[in-house]
Enzyme design. Structure first.
Site, PDB file in Angstrom:
ATOM      1  N   GLU A  34      -1.295  -8.842  -6.544  1.00  0.00           N
ATOM      2  CA  GLU A  34      -0.417  -8.642  -5.388  1.00  0.00           C
ATOM      3  C   GLU A  34       0.360  -7.333  -5.498  1.00  0.00           C
ATOM      4  O   GLU A  34       0.538  -6.630  -4.502  1.00  0.00           O
ATOM      5  CB  GLU A  34       0.546  -9.822  -5.244  1.00  0.00           C
ATOM      6  CG  GLU A  34      -0.110 -11.123  -4.813  1.00  0.00           C
ATOM      7  CD  GLU A  34      -0.742 -11.047  -3.438  1.00  0.00           C
ATOM      8  OE1 GLU A  34      -0.330 -10.207  -2.619  1.00  0.00           O
ATOM      9  OE2 GLU A  34      -1.681 -11.831  -3.183  1.00  0.00           O
ATOM     10  N   TYR A 117       7.253 -11.662   0.468  1.00  0.00           N
ATOM     11  CA  TYR A 117       5.799 -11.772   0.630  1.00  0.00           C
ATOM     12  C   TYR A 117       5.121 -12.090  -0.703  1.00  0.00           C
ATOM     13  O   TYR A 117       4.328 -13.032  -0.807  1.00  0.00           O
ATOM     14  CB  TYR A 117       5.242 -10.472   1.220  1.00  0.00           C
ATOM     15  CG  TYR A 117       3.763 -10.298   0.969  1.00  0.00           C
ATOM     16  CD1 TYR A 117       2.839 -10.973   1.735  1.00  0.00           C
ATOM     17  CD2 TYR A 117       3.304  -9.490  -0.077  1.00  0.00           C
ATOM     18  CE1 TYR A 117       1.478 -10.852   1.493  1.00  0.00           C
ATOM     19  CE2 TYR A 117       1.951  -9.361  -0.333  1.00  0.00           C
ATOM     20  CZ  TYR A 117       1.034 -10.041   0.457  1.00  0.00           C
ATOM     21  OH  TYR A 117      -0.302  -9.930   0.198  1.00  0.00           O
ATOM     22  N   ASP A 135       2.313 -10.945   5.849  1.00  0.00           N
ATOM     23  CA  ASP A 135       2.104  -9.511   5.662  1.00  0.00           C
ATOM     24  C   ASP A 135       1.665  -8.903   6.992  1.00  0.00           C
ATOM     25  O   ASP A 135       1.698  -9.572   8.040  1.00  0.00           O
ATOM     26  CB  ASP A 135       1.078  -9.247   4.557  1.00  0.00           C
ATOM     27  CG  ASP A 135      -0.336  -9.679   4.941  1.00  0.00           C
ATOM     28  OD1 ASP A 135      -0.501 -10.367   5.981  1.00  0.00           O
ATOM     29  OD2 ASP A 135      -1.284  -9.316   4.211  1.00  0.00           O
TER      30      ASP A 135
END
Length: 352
Positions: A34, A117, A135
């Site tokens: 991520e 997020y 996102d």
């Protein structure tokens, strides 16, 4: 909403990409993926992910590395604060959680470099907790399908999308749900010219029905681009070249570069070389000879446009150089983490 979810999940089962971080529920590897994928295309990010896993297979391995090693491995990805935060957080987890990645959303969110997020992605995929990931891809899918006309870069727009996203994830497999919507936005509901006729959602999609696919999501703010001009001095002696470390709170912090003078605009080279700052750089050397001056080139960042040129200088030897300059054997320059525009110069210059 159930029809929306059913169609998304069916599409995902058929068209999802086989990505290495989807084959694990290890929170370290999901977190690493991520962080790398923020502001990075998947194809490029996958190469870096595999490289990091090869060099640092566990969080403890990452924590024990030096920052210079991390930055060198990260070189070319940009947004280097992500790499510094990655390293800091690995050490923080090692010291405060005995090397075990935290398993609740609030603790994950408190980690440096982790926003809502990323925290939702880790919590849902690694720990199956019902936190919706929102996102750019999710914003686009939900804004188009549900007809959200509030600008998505305003508080009201974000609130509207988050309310829908939080409702949708209820009663689902959170990890699968989040990945399915993100993948759908990345591959099917793309920003420009999506193939709506092949989209399983188009019969109920607000944007498709109302001919507003190109108009949603709405964005209000425009980012002002800052223009900067960098003049790099590539100073050689017979076997050495000189670098400095960027320590200011600016782009490329803690990366290495050639001695550089920033100007407010493109300056004629003759006028530039007579400037006192230039003399301050060159006075560290004897028998200075300018060998080459490159043309101006451009390097685009998200909020900055960098104009830059290289002034290649040969000196017979250095005097007692100022402390901010680092003498490097030419063959060792490839060991230093440098910005992309310098990496390109070094790789294409026969002097190294």
């Amino acid at each position: 909403m159930e029809g929306f979810k059913t169609n998304i999940y069916s599409w995902y089962s058929l068209f999802k990409r086989d990505l290495p971080w989807r084959r694990t529920d290890d929170p370290y590897k999901i977190w690493l993926s991520e962080i790398i994928l923020q502001q990075t295309r998947v194809n490029q990010g996958q190469e870096y992910y595999l490289r990091f896993i090869e060099n640092y297979p566990t969080l403890s391995d990452l924590a024990m590395a030096s920052e210079d090693e991390i930055l060198k491995l990260w070189q070319g990805l940009g947004y280097y604060s992500r790499a510094r935060h990655l390293h800091y957080t690995a050490r923080y987890i090692t010291e405060h959680y005995n090397g075990v990645f935290p398993s609740d959303y609030d603790s994950i969110l408190k980690l440096k470099g982790v926003g809502t997020y990323t925290a939702a992605a880790i919590a849902s995929i690694a720990y199956h907790l019902p936190y919706a990931v929102v996102d750019g891809n999710v914003f686009r899918v939900l804004a188009r399908y549900f007809g959200i006309v509030d600008p998505v870069d305003t508080n009201q727009g974000k609130k509207s999308i988050m309310e829908i996203a939080s409702t949708l994830i209820t009663g689902s497999d959170p990890g699968l749900h989040n990945q399915a919507i993100m993948e759908f936005g990345a591959l099917q509901c793309v920003p420009v010219n999506p193939d709506c006729n092949k989209c399983p959602l188009h019969p109920e999609c607000y944007a498709y029905i109302n001919n507003q696919v190109d108009g949603l999501p709405v964005k209000k703010k425009r980012t002002k681009v800052r223009k900067r001009y960098f003049n790099y001095f590539v100073i050689f002696t017979d076997h050495s070249v000189f670098l400095k470390k960027r320590t200011e709170n600016d782009i490329w912090k803690n990366l290495y570069e050639f001695p550089m003078i920033e100007t407010g605009k493109k300056i004629n080279i003759k006028k530039f070389l007579s400037d006192q700052q230039v003399q301050y750089v060159l006075e560290n050397f004897e028998q200075v000879e300018i060998r080459n001056i490159s043309s101006w080139q451009s390097h685009i960042l998200s909020h900055q446009k960098i104009g830059y040129r290289f002034i290649v200088v040969h000196a017979s030897l250095e005097k007692k150089i100022t402390s901010h300059l680092i003498k490097v054997d030419k063959k060792d320059i490839f060991n230093f983490a440098v910005p992309k525009l310098l990496e390109n110069f070094i790789n294409n210059n026969t002097c190294f």
